[in-house]
Design a protein around this motif. Structure first.
Motif, short mmCIF file in Angstrom:
data_model
loop_
_atom_site.label_atom_id
_atom_site.label_comp_id
_atom_site.label_asym_id
_atom_site.label_seq_id
_atom_site.Cartn_x
_atom_site.Cartn_y
_atom_site.Cartn_z
N VAL A 337 0.73 -1.35 0.25
CA VAL A 337 0.23 0.04 0.07
C VAL A 337 0.97 1.31 -0.06
CG1 VAL A 337 -1.88 -1.12 1.30
CG2 VAL A 337 -0.21 0.02 2.57
N ARG A 338 0.22 2.27 -0.01
CA ARG A 338 0.94 3.65 -0.05
C ARG A 338 0.75 4.34 1.27
NH1 ARG A 338 1.67 8.18 -4.46
NH2 ARG A 338 3.02 9.76 -3.09
N SER A 339 1.66 5.09 1.96
CA SER A 339 1.30 6.02 2.95
C SER A 339 1.83 7.36 2.81
CB SER A 339 1.84 5.60 4.37
OG SER A 339 3.33 5.41 4.15
N GLY A 340 1.40 8.40 3.60
CA GLY A 340 1.84 9.80 3.39
C GLY A 340 0.90 10.51 2.95
N PHE A 341 1.27 11.66 2.21
CA PHE A 341 0.18 12.81 1.93
C PHE A 341 -0.19 12.72 0.53
CE2 PHE A 341 2.11 14.11 5.75
CZ PHE A 341 1.16 14.58 6.46
N HIS A 342 0.35 11.69 -0.48
CA HIS A 342 -0.24 11.40 -1.72
C HIS A 342 -0.10 12.70 -2.62
CE1 HIS A 342 -1.07 7.73 0.50
NE2 HIS A 342 -2.00 8.36 1.16
N CYS A 343 0.89 13.60 -2.24
CA CYS A 343 0.96 14.68 -3.39
C CYS A 343 -0.17 15.42 -3.41
CB CYS A 343 1.39 14.08 -4.61
SG CYS A 343 2.90 13.24 -4.70
N THR A 344 -1.15 15.70 -2.22
CA THR A 344 -2.20 16.32 -2.32
C THR A 344 -2.63 17.16 -1.11
OG1 THR A 344 -4.72 16.62 -2.86
CG2 THR A 344 -3.83 14.38 -2.06
N PRO A 345 -1.37 17.82 -0.54
CA PRO A 345 -1.78 18.42 0.83
C PRO A 345 -2.87 19.42 1.14
CG PRO A 345 -0.15 19.91 -0.42
CD PRO A 345 -0.54 18.48 -1.29
N LEU A 346 -3.66 19.90 0.01
CA LEU A 346 -4.90 20.64 -0.19
C LEU A 346 -6.06 19.57 0.32
CD1 LEU A 346 -4.73 23.51 -2.48
CD2 LEU A 346 -4.29 23.57 -0.02
N GLY A 347 -5.93 18.50 -0.44
CA GLY A 347 -6.90 17.40 -0.28
C GLY A 347 -6.74 16.89 1.29
N HIS A 348 -5.98 16.95 1.79
CA HIS A 348 -5.73 16.57 3.15
C HIS A 348 -6.39 17.45 4.06
CE1 HIS A 348 -3.87 12.90 3.37
NE2 HIS A 348 -3.18 12.96 2.50
N GLN A 349 -6.24 18.78 3.61
CA GLN A 349 -6.86 19.82 4.53
C GLN A 349 -8.44 19.59 4.47
OE1 GLN A 349 -5.44 23.67 3.50
NE2 GLN A 349 -3.26 23.19 3.74
#
Length: 388
Positions: A337-349
């Protein structure tokens, strides 16, 4: 490592395994069409040119555009998006986009903001990645030159109603660029019917092709400033980049072998149909989501399992860093699987996970029900260990 020794749940990054005909097509091109297409009239050069033309035809059929030469091959979606953004926008332009875009959209836009003074509006979505279309419409101004929208969030799996976005943009006289990184090959896309002016897509994800391949569809009425200049094999006597498509946007020697593999992948998808692939992946996604939602201490992001969505399931195990969850799944259970912020910090916001990131599991067409069961059993054991 093969399918028996790994449970691959990272198809949103790159699909695996590939259909066998993809490898066969690449091997055939390497043996028989390894010359430079468009640079010579000998037999192997002609075969190489044919490889590229067949790829354009197959892609035009899949994505619903009339002229295969309206497709420029690229290295990936990021390359295609940069071609579109840097080729279309001008100093002082205004762009409307969304808060769930990938950094392949955001970073070029921010670079153009610094370099050319373009203005960018990020329309905020709700926590599920759903866009308020009225809000998007209201943000379009007289100086707006482009609307950019992902077709599906790479974090939340939310499907954006692109035809509706296109209607809004068209009514305002604004062009639409669609990021199809998570939708090409798994959702029906008809660029002419949906009103898409530019479509950026990868070869290595839902189209089942190799890495290093992708494309940008460009409406016949649009002209971009090329991102790269150089040899095209045409109009070599001129110091100017040729205006004819696709030469104008394909400077240098292309990835003929990779495009042969991409073409085989596109044909596989066309034969299976995106609708069938989507149904299969949605079944697996719902099985995974429903199982995760039953586990105490597990939070799942994005729309619920009843929603139409792409095969992306992002989740968090309470009290456990997502990178640790992914590491344990890989090393102890053989689950990728993949972990982290998936190159979309605004999406995480928007999702409320900007401090933690998330684990992303993404089933694919070749994932099995037993793979999903194994994944759920592994997460169940991990959460039980955290509570004990």
């Amino acid at each position: 490592m093969d399918k028996r020794s790994i449970i691959y749940m990272d198809n949103a990054a790159t699909s695996w395994p590939k259909p066998p005909q993809v490898q066969e097509a690449m091997e055939s091109a390497l043996r028989e069409a390894s010359a430079n297409p468009g640079r010579g009239s000998h037999e192997m050069a002609v075969k190489a040119s044919r490889v590229l033309f067949e790829g354009r035809k197959a892609s035009a059929k899949l994505f619903g555009f009339s002229n295969p030469n309206d497709l420029a091959f690229t290295l990936n979606t990021t390359h295609a998006l940069n071609m579109a953004l840097q080729g279309w926008l001008r100093p002082g332009d205004h762009v409307v986009t969304t808060s769930v875009e990938h950094n392949s959209v955001r970073r070029p836009l921010e670079a153009l903001r610094r370099r050319w003074g373009i203005d960018v509006t990020y329309v905020e979505t709700d926590a599920f990645g759903i866009i308020d279309l009225k809000k998007l419409k209201d943000e379009i101004r007289p100086r707006t030159r482009l609307v950019v929208a992902t077709h599906s969030s790479n974090l939340l799996g939310t499907i954006v109603p692109i035809a509706d976005v296109a209607e809004i943009a068209r009514a305002k006289g604004v062009k639409l660029l669609v990021d199809a990184a998570q939708s090409a090959g798994v959702l029906d896309i008809d660029v002419e019917g949906m009103g898409i002016d530019m479509l950026a897509f990868p070869g290595h994800k839902g189209l089942m092709g190799p890495q290093g391949t992708g494309g940008l569809y460009l409406h016949p009425d649009l002209e971009l400033e090329p991102l790269m200049y150089g040899g095209t094999g045409s109009r070599s006597e001129s110091p100017e980049q040729p205006v004819v498509r696709p030469d104008r946007y394909e400077a240098g020697t292309p990835n003929t072998v990779g495009i042969a593999g991409l073409t085989a992948g596109v044909r596989f998808v066309s034969d299976q149909t995106p609708a069938r692939i989507h149904r299969r992946e949605l079944e697996l996604t719902r099985q995974l989501m429903e199982g995760l939602l039953e586990l105490p201490g597990v939070s799942v992001l994005g729309p619920g399992p009843e929603a139409e969505r792409t095969a992306i399931v992002s989740f968090i195990v309470e009290g456990m860093d997502p990178s640790e969850t992914a590491f344990v799944l890989d090393r102890q259970y053989g689950i990728a699987v993949r972990s982290g912020f998936h190159c979309t910090p605004l999406g995480h916001q928007s999702a409320g996970t900007s401090e933690t990131g998330a684990v992303r599991a993404s089933p694919g067409y070749f994932t099995t029900e037993s793979d999903i069961v194994s994944m759920l059993d592994a997460v169940r054991e991990i959460t039980a260990d955290r509570r004990s």
